[in-house]
Design an enzyme around this catalytic site. Structure first.
Site, PDB file in Angstrom:
ATOM      1  N   ASP A   1     -18.667   0.592  11.786  1.00 64.83           N
ATOM      2  CA  ASP A   1     -17.807   0.240  10.673  1.00 64.83           C
ATOM      3  C   ASP A   1     -16.631   1.225  10.679  1.00 64.83           C
ATOM      4  O   ASP A   1     -16.647   2.217  11.411  1.00 64.83           O
ATOM      5  CB  ASP A   1     -18.632   0.363   9.377  1.00 64.83           C
ATOM      6  CG  ASP A   1     -17.794   0.346   8.122  1.00 64.83           C
ATOM      7  OD1 ASP A   1     -16.986  -0.590   7.973  1.00 64.83           O
ATOM      8  OD2 ASP A   1     -17.944   1.259   7.288  1.00 64.83           O
TER       9      ASP A   1
ATOM     10  N   ASP B   1     -14.150   2.115   7.397  1.00 62.23           N
ATOM     11  CA  ASP B   1     -14.076   2.859   6.135  1.00 62.23           C
ATOM     12  C   ASP B   1     -15.397   3.544   5.801  1.00 62.23           C
ATOM     13  O   ASP B   1     -16.442   2.895   5.741  1.00 62.23           O
ATOM     14  CB  ASP B   1     -13.731   1.909   4.979  1.00 62.23           C
ATOM     15  CG  ASP B   1     -12.228   1.722   4.810  1.00 62.23           C
ATOM     16  OD1 ASP B   1     -11.470   2.387   5.521  1.00 62.23           O
ATOM     17  OD2 ASP B   1     -11.823   0.914   3.962  1.00 62.23           O
TER      18      ASP B   1
ATOM     19  N   ARG C   1      -9.723   3.892   3.802  1.00 62.08           N
ATOM     20  CA  ARG C   1      -8.307   3.550   4.001  1.00 62.08           C
ATOM     21  C   ARG C   1      -7.454   4.721   4.484  1.00 62.08           C
ATOM     22  O   ARG C   1      -6.223   4.689   4.400  1.00 62.08           O
ATOM     23  CB  ARG C   1      -7.703   2.952   2.726  1.00 62.08           C
ATOM     24  CG  ARG C   1      -8.114   1.533   2.439  1.00 62.08           C
ATOM     25  CD  ARG C   1      -7.741   0.551   3.546  1.00 62.08           C
ATOM     26  NE  ARG C   1      -6.309   0.479   3.788  1.00 62.08           N
ATOM     27  CZ  ARG C   1      -5.744   0.412   4.982  1.00 62.08           C
ATOM     28  NH1 ARG C   1      -6.486   0.452   6.073  1.00 62.08           N
ATOM     29  NH2 ARG C   1      -4.450   0.311   5.114  1.00 62.08           N
TER      30      ARG C   1
ATOM     31  N   ARG D   1      -6.408 -13.647   4.585  1.00 66.98           N
ATOM     32  CA  ARG D   1      -6.549 -13.214   5.964  1.00 66.98           C
ATOM     33  C   ARG D   1      -6.962 -14.399   6.827  1.00 66.98           C
ATOM     34  O   ARG D   1      -7.239 -15.476   6.340  1.00 66.98           O
ATOM     35  CB  ARG D   1      -7.576 -12.082   6.062  1.00 66.98           C
ATOM     36  CG  ARG D   1      -7.153 -10.853   5.258  1.00 66.98           C
ATOM     37  CD  ARG D   1      -8.219  -9.774   5.255  1.00 66.98           C
ATOM     38  NE  ARG D   1      -7.809  -8.633   4.448  1.00 66.98           N
ATOM     39  CZ  ARG D   1      -8.619  -7.625   4.113  1.00 66.98           C
ATOM     40  NH1 ARG D   1      -9.885  -7.630   4.531  1.00 66.98           N
ATOM     41  NH2 ARG D   1      -8.173  -6.630   3.375  1.00 66.98           N
TER      42      ARG D   1
ATOM     43  N   ARG E   1      -3.599  -4.229  -4.253  1.00 62.69           N
ATOM     44  CA  ARG E   1      -3.630  -3.432  -3.031  1.00 62.69           C
ATOM     45  C   ARG E   1      -2.437  -2.498  -2.880  1.00 62.69           C
ATOM     46  O   ARG E   1      -2.452  -1.599  -2.042  1.00 62.69           O
ATOM     47  CB  ARG E   1      -3.738  -4.347  -1.804  1.00 62.69           C
ATOM     48  CG  ARG E   1      -5.015  -5.173  -1.753  1.00 62.69           C
ATOM     49  CD  ARG E   1      -5.253  -5.751  -0.369  1.00 62.69           C
ATOM     50  NE  ARG E   1      -5.544  -4.696   0.576  1.00 62.69           N
ATOM     51  CZ  ARG E   1      -6.751  -4.214   0.823  1.00 62.69           C
ATOM     52  NH1 ARG E   1      -7.797  -4.675   0.155  1.00 62.69           N
ATOM     53  NH2 ARG E   1      -6.936  -3.258   1.699  1.00 62.69           N
TER      54      ARG E   1
ATOM     55  N   ARG F   1      -6.186   4.260  -6.505  1.00 62.66           N
ATOM     56  CA  ARG F   1      -7.340   3.723  -5.775  1.00 62.66           C
ATOM     57  C   ARG F   1      -8.600   4.514  -6.164  1.00 62.66           C
ATOM     58  O   ARG F   1      -9.645   3.931  -6.469  1.00 62.66           O
ATOM     59  CB  ARG F   1      -7.057   3.822  -4.282  1.00 62.66           C
ATOM     60  CG  ARG F   1      -8.197   3.415  -3.371  1.00 62.66           C
ATOM     61  CD  ARG F   1      -7.817   3.668  -1.927  1.00 62.66           C
ATOM     62  NE  ARG F   1      -6.835   2.694  -1.468  1.00 62.66           N
ATOM     63  CZ  ARG F   1      -7.113   1.573  -0.826  1.00 62.66           C
ATOM     64  NH1 ARG F   1      -8.374   1.268  -0.566  1.00 62.66           N
ATOM     65  NH2 ARG F   1      -6.165   0.768  -0.428  1.00 62.66           N
TER      66      ARG F   1
ATOM     67  N   SER G   1     -11.700  -3.494  -3.528  1.00 63.55           N
ATOM     68  CA  SER G   1     -11.659  -4.946  -3.364  1.00 63.55           C
ATOM     69  C   SER G   1     -13.005  -5.499  -2.927  1.00 63.55           C
ATOM     70  O   SER G   1     -13.966  -4.765  -2.718  1.00 63.55           O
ATOM     71  CB  SER G   1     -10.584  -5.321  -2.339  1.00 63.55           C
ATOM     72  OG  SER G   1     -10.937  -4.833  -1.052  1.00 63.55           O
TER      73      SER G   1
ATOM     74  N   ASP H   1     -21.643   2.576   6.235  1.00 66.12           N
ATOM     75  CA  ASP H   1     -21.957   3.269   4.980  1.00 66.12           C
ATOM     76  C   ASP H   1     -22.432   2.340   3.868  1.00 66.12           C
ATOM     77  O   ASP H   1     -23.263   2.722   3.061  1.00 66.12           O
ATOM     78  CB  ASP H   1     -20.748   4.080   4.492  1.00 66.12           C
ATOM     79  CG  ASP H   1     -19.556   3.212   4.129  1.00 66.12           C
ATOM     80  OD1 ASP H   1     -19.277   2.237   4.857  1.00 66.12           O
ATOM     81  OD2 ASP H   1     -18.886   3.507   3.114  1.00 66.12           O
TER      82      ASP H   1
END
Length: 247
Positions: free
Chosen positions: A11, A13, A20, A121, A132, A139, A177, A206
């Site tokens: 993964d 993040d 990010r 997307r 975003r 954030r 998100s 994670d």
């Protein structure tokens, strides 16, 4: 076990980077060394542009790059396959879904709201209650607020109540998100491109708890799943796995 028969799949993040943020020089050097010893793959919910940005452009650390959970799949920089959510759901369903999300968000009270609440997307729809375009401080603020008030969990519950037969899966990832995609289009989607070529696939992520965007692939019987708590912890667990397989 030879390099060609073992896949170390990551993964992004919270695993290779902080959420990010760009990969650190220490982590980058570690991954470059790892890539010289084993076959490395990366699977993330974000689009390819965001993943490459977080890797600081160093895509050479991974032979396999699976963006949007593998709906855009690449090997050695070449596209293997690409799947589009429009072909699956159709524009009418997508527009109805987006309209509901926008209406719901208009009624949420948060510490702040910014812009870009819906990101369409190739293979999923990303919904972001805070927007975003928020700053890193905003954030972090939303992340803490969400942990207390369960904004995203309640949002998903509202969608499921409104559209119980839509055939969609909702997965919380990152700080701000959640992703929305057809059932089966979670991170396990990428396995079809690698499972036949490896004796073992070791996944590091994670958010491996139920509802997290790493849960399905972490718990998949074709994968040896490892839960990490930070990029530093990722390095520790990778070293343990290298010792275990004798590499």
């Amino acid at each position: 076990m030879s390099k060609s028969r073992t896949l170390f799949l990551f993964d992004v993040d919270g695993t290779l980077t902080q959420s990010r943020k760009i990969i650190t020089p220490t982590m980058l050097a570690f991954m470059k060394d790892l890539a010289s010893r084993v076959t490395v793959g990366i699977v993330g919910g974000s689009d390819e542009v965001k993943i490459v940005e977080q890797l600081d452009g160093h895509t050479e650390i991974a032979e396999y790059m699976f963006s949007e959970n593998g709906l855009v799949a690449k090997q050695k920089g070449e596209i293997i396959a690409k799947t589009n959510i429009i072909d699956k759901l159709g524009d009418k369903t997508i527009q109805t879904f987006i309209n509901f999300c926008l209406a719901y968000m208009s009624k949420i009270e948060l510490p702040v709201k910014r812009g870009t609440f819906i990101e369409f997307r190739n293979g999923m729809i990303n919904v972001c209650p805070v927007g975003r375009s928020c700053t890193q401080a905003e954030r972090d603020q939303f992340d803490a607020y969400d942990k207390e008030h369960k904004i995203r969990e309640k949002f998903i519950a509202a969608i499921e109540a409104e559209y119980p037969d839509l055939g969609m899966k909702y997965s919380i990832g990152g700080q701000i998100s959640f992703d929305c995609f057809p059932i089966g289009w979670d991170k396990t989607y990428c396995l079809q491109y690698v499972v036949k070529d490896f004796d073992e696939i070791i996944f590091f992520g994670d958010k491996t708890y139920p509802g997290g965007n790493d849960y399905e692939i972490f718990s998949d019987e074709r994968v040896r799943g490892k839960t990490v708590t930070s990029p530093e912890n990722t390095r520790e667990l990778v070293k343990e796995e290298l010792d275990r397989v004798g590499l």
